[in-house]
Design a protein around this motif. Structure first.
Motif, PDB file in Angstrom:
ATOM      1  N   UNK A 156       0.829  -1.207   0.000  1.00 52.54           N
ATOM      2  CA  UNK A 156       0.000   0.000   0.000  1.00 52.54           C
ATOM      3  C   UNK A 156       0.864   1.258   0.000  1.00 52.54           C
ATOM      4  N   UNK A 157       1.866   1.286   0.871  1.00 49.39           N
ATOM      5  CA  UNK A 157       2.749   2.449   0.946  1.00 49.39           C
ATOM      6  C   UNK A 157       3.526   2.641  -0.359  1.00 49.39           C
ATOM      7  N   UNK A 158       3.968   1.537  -0.952  1.00 53.75           N
ATOM      8  CA  UNK A 158       4.708   1.623  -2.208  1.00 53.75           C
ATOM      9  C   UNK A 158       3.855   2.220  -3.317  1.00 53.75           C
ATOM     10  N   UNK A 159       2.579   1.836  -3.354  1.00 53.07           N
ATOM     11  CA  UNK A 159       1.654   2.406  -4.345  1.00 53.07           C
ATOM     12  C   UNK A 159       1.459   3.900  -4.088  1.00 53.07           C
ATOM     13  N   UNK A 160       1.290   4.256  -2.831  1.00 55.33           N
ATOM     14  CA  UNK A 160       1.106   5.676  -2.483  1.00 55.33           C
ATOM     15  C   UNK A 160       2.328   6.495  -2.899  1.00 55.33           C
ATOM     16  N   UNK A 161       3.525   6.010  -2.586  1.00 52.74           N
ATOM     17  CA  UNK A 161       4.747   6.714  -2.970  1.00 52.74           C
ATOM     18  C   UNK A 161       4.861   6.816  -4.494  1.00 52.74           C
ATOM     19  N   UNK A 162       4.457   5.758  -5.174  1.00 47.02           N
ATOM     20  CA  UNK A 162       4.516   5.721  -6.630  1.00 47.02           C
ATOM     21  C   UNK A 162       3.618   6.791  -7.249  1.00 47.02           C
ATOM     22  N   UNK A 163       2.388   6.896  -6.742  1.00 50.03           N
ATOM     23  CA  UNK A 163       1.443   7.890  -7.261  1.00 50.03           C
ATOM     24  C   UNK A 163       1.969   9.304  -7.017  1.00 50.03           C
ATOM     25  N   UNK A 164       2.500   9.540  -5.820  1.00 51.44           N
ATOM     26  CA  UNK A 164       3.048  10.863  -5.507  1.00 51.44           C
ATOM     27  C   UNK A 164       4.199  11.213  -6.454  1.00 51.44           C
ATOM     28  N   UNK A 165       5.016  10.211  -6.766  1.00 53.00           N
ATOM     29  CA  UNK A 165       6.138  10.439  -7.676  1.00 53.00           C
ATOM     30  C   UNK A 165       5.643  10.753  -9.087  1.00 53.00           C
ATOM     31  N   UNK A 166       4.622  10.018  -9.537  1.00 52.93           N
ATOM     32  CA  UNK A 166       4.064  10.272 -10.868  1.00 52.93           C
ATOM     33  C   UNK A 166       3.498  11.689 -10.958  1.00 52.93           C
ATOM     34  N   UNK A 167       2.842  12.136  -9.891  1.00 54.09           N
ATOM     35  CA  UNK A 167       2.279  13.494  -9.877  1.00 54.09           C
ATOM     36  C   UNK A 167       3.386  14.539  -9.993  1.00 54.09           C
ATOM     37  N   UNK A 168       4.489  14.325  -9.281  1.00 54.75           N
ATOM     38  CA  UNK A 168       5.602  15.265  -9.334  1.00 54.75           C
ATOM     39  C   UNK A 168       6.194  15.307 -10.742  1.00 54.75           C
ATOM     40  N   UNK A 169       6.303  14.141 -11.386  1.00 55.77           N
ATOM     41  CA  UNK A 169       6.855  14.064 -12.739  1.00 55.77           C
ATOM     42  C   UNK A 169       5.869  14.545 -13.800  1.00 55.77           C
ATOM     43  N   UNK A 170       4.590  14.672 -13.413  1.00 62.71           N
ATOM     44  CA  UNK A 170       3.579  15.083 -14.386  1.00 62.71           C
ATOM     45  C   UNK A 170       3.257  14.002 -15.395  1.00 62.71           C
ATOM     46  N   UNK A 171       3.362  12.748 -14.972  1.00 67.32           N
ATOM     47  CA  UNK A 171       3.068  11.606 -15.847  1.00 67.32           C
ATOM     48  C   UNK A 171       1.723  11.009 -15.445  1.00 67.32           C
ATOM     49  N   UNK A 172       0.803  10.889 -16.404  1.00 66.58           N
ATOM     50  CA  UNK A 172      -0.561  10.463 -16.093  1.00 66.58           C
ATOM     51  C   UNK A 172      -1.013   9.252 -16.903  1.00 66.58           C
ATOM     52  N   UNK A 173      -0.124   8.695 -17.692  1.00 70.81           N
ATOM     53  CA  UNK A 173      -0.492   7.533 -18.497  1.00 70.81           C
ATOM     54  C   UNK A 173       0.650   6.515 -18.500  1.00 70.81           C
ATOM     55  N   UNK A 174       0.287   5.262 -18.190  1.00 75.32           N
ATOM     56  CA  UNK A 174       1.293   4.195 -18.125  1.00 75.32           C
ATOM     57  C   UNK A 174       0.938   3.038 -19.063  1.00 75.32           C
ATOM     58  N   UNK A 175       0.226   3.344 -20.128  1.00 72.83           N
ATOM     59  CA  UNK A 175      -0.180   2.281 -21.056  1.00 72.83           C
ATOM     60  C   UNK A 175       1.013   1.520 -21.640  1.00 72.83           C
ATOM     61  N   UNK A 176       2.133   2.189 -21.783  1.00 71.40           N
ATOM     62  CA  UNK A 176       3.313   1.532 -22.347  1.00 71.40           C
ATOM     63  C   UNK A 176       3.845   0.445 -21.415  1.00 71.40           C
ATOM     64  N   UNK A 177       3.397   0.473 -20.149  1.00 69.98           N
ATOM     65  CA  UNK A 177       3.827  -0.529 -19.180  1.00 69.98           C
ATOM     66  C   UNK A 177       2.672  -1.454 -18.775  1.00 69.98           C
ATOM     67  N   UNK A 178       1.715  -1.617 -19.704  1.00 70.55           N
ATOM     68  CA  UNK A 178       0.512  -2.390 -19.386  1.00 70.55           C
ATOM     69  C   UNK A 178       0.830  -3.845 -19.011  1.00 70.55           C
ATOM     70  N   UNK A 179       1.846  -4.434 -19.619  1.00 67.74           N
ATOM     71  CA  UNK A 179       2.208  -5.822 -19.301  1.00 67.74           C
ATOM     72  C   UNK A 179       2.659  -5.941 -17.848  1.00 67.74           C
ATOM     73  N   UNK A 180       3.473  -4.990 -17.404  1.00 66.18           N
ATOM     74  CA  UNK A 180       3.935  -4.988 -16.013  1.00 66.18           C
ATOM     75  C   UNK A 180       2.766  -4.786 -15.062  1.00 66.18           C
ATOM     76  N   UNK A 181       1.879  -3.886 -15.392  1.00 66.70           N
ATOM     77  CA  UNK A 181       0.719  -3.605 -14.544  1.00 66.70           C
ATOM     78  C   UNK A 181      -0.191  -4.833 -14.430  1.00 66.70           C
ATOM     79  N   UNK A 182      -0.379  -5.535 -15.528  1.00 72.57           N
ATOM     80  CA  UNK A 182      -1.212  -6.741 -15.497  1.00 72.57           C
ATOM     81  C   UNK A 182      -0.571  -7.829 -14.634  1.00 72.57           C
ATOM     82  N   UNK A 183       0.752  -7.916 -14.672  1.00 72.39           N
ATOM     83  CA  UNK A 183       1.449  -8.893 -13.829  1.00 72.39           C
ATOM     84  C   UNK A 183       1.296  -8.551 -12.349  1.00 72.39           C
TER      85      UNK A 183
END
Length: 210
Positions: A93-120
């Motif tokens: 849970x904490x790792x997901x929270x940190x990940x989202x915060x990092x994405x917001x800082x980077x201004x990245x809102x789409x991870x479709x290119x990593x869909x295989x990793x997300x499905x795993x």
């Protein structure tokens, strides 16, 4: 009626409260599974969802269940093993929270290119939930099979991570963009590692019970 109420209160003090520890762990893993699912939807189809509410729910749930564990003398396996199970789920849970915060800082809102990793990731956390659901049924062999499957999925994710990282370097984008996406891939791998730790802890519990 008054006497019955007195007896009920006496039972609370004399008899230990029955707690479904494995059912509670399954419930905690369900919340964690939903968090991963919401993460995928948020960054693949731009779904506006309640992921932060779920993260807060997971934190409160873990805190309350640990309090119950501390008050209980009789457990199906040593208290430390149960506590570690909650700790590993909490780290996801904490790792997901940190990940989202990092994405917001980077201004990245789409991870479709990593869909295989997300499905795993989704497959892995669903396996963890299923494994916990089998404890009360004493299906230990099946649990160990699921643990092995989950570890295999983590290995597949690490391979997908390496493949994506290589593609990222080959794209020849600006250094800042490359570094941001390398960090994103690293964080996804970290979430997978945390799920792997959950699987190892489940295996440890099986060995202690069976």
């Amino acid at each position: 009626m008054a006497n019955m109420n007195i007896l009920d209160k006496l039972k609370e003090f004399v008899l230990p409260k029955e707690i479904d520890f494995f059912g509670d762990l399954e419930e905690q893993s369900k919340i964690t599974e939903e968090i991963i699912e919401k993460l995928v939807l948020k960054y693949t189809v731009n779904q506006k969802n309640n992921i932060f509410d779920l993260i807060e729910k997971a934190k409160k749930s873990k805190k309350n269940k640990i309090k119950e564990l501390e008050k209980t003398f009789i457990t199906p396996v040593d208290r430390e093993a149960i506590n570690r199970s909650y700790a590993h789920l909490y780290w996801i849970t904490l790792s997901v929270e940190h990940f989202i915060n990092e994405l917001d800082i980077y201004g990245i809102h789409n991870l479709n290119k990593y869909d295989k990793i997300l499905e795993l990731l989704k497959e892995q956390i669903t396996n963890i939930k299923i494994a916990y659901s089998f404890f009360n049924e004493k299906q230990y062999e099946q649990i160990l099979h699921i643990v092995n499957q989950t570890i295999h999925l983590d290995n597949k994710l690490v391979l997908a991570y390496s493949t994506q990282l290589n593609l990222l370097f080959d794209e020849g984008k600006e250094l800042a963009v490359t570094l941001k996406h390398r960090e994103i891939l690293s964080q996804l791998k970290e979430i997978s590692k945390r799920i792997h730790f959950c699987a190892n802890q489940i295996e440890d519990i099986v060995f202690k019970i069976d």
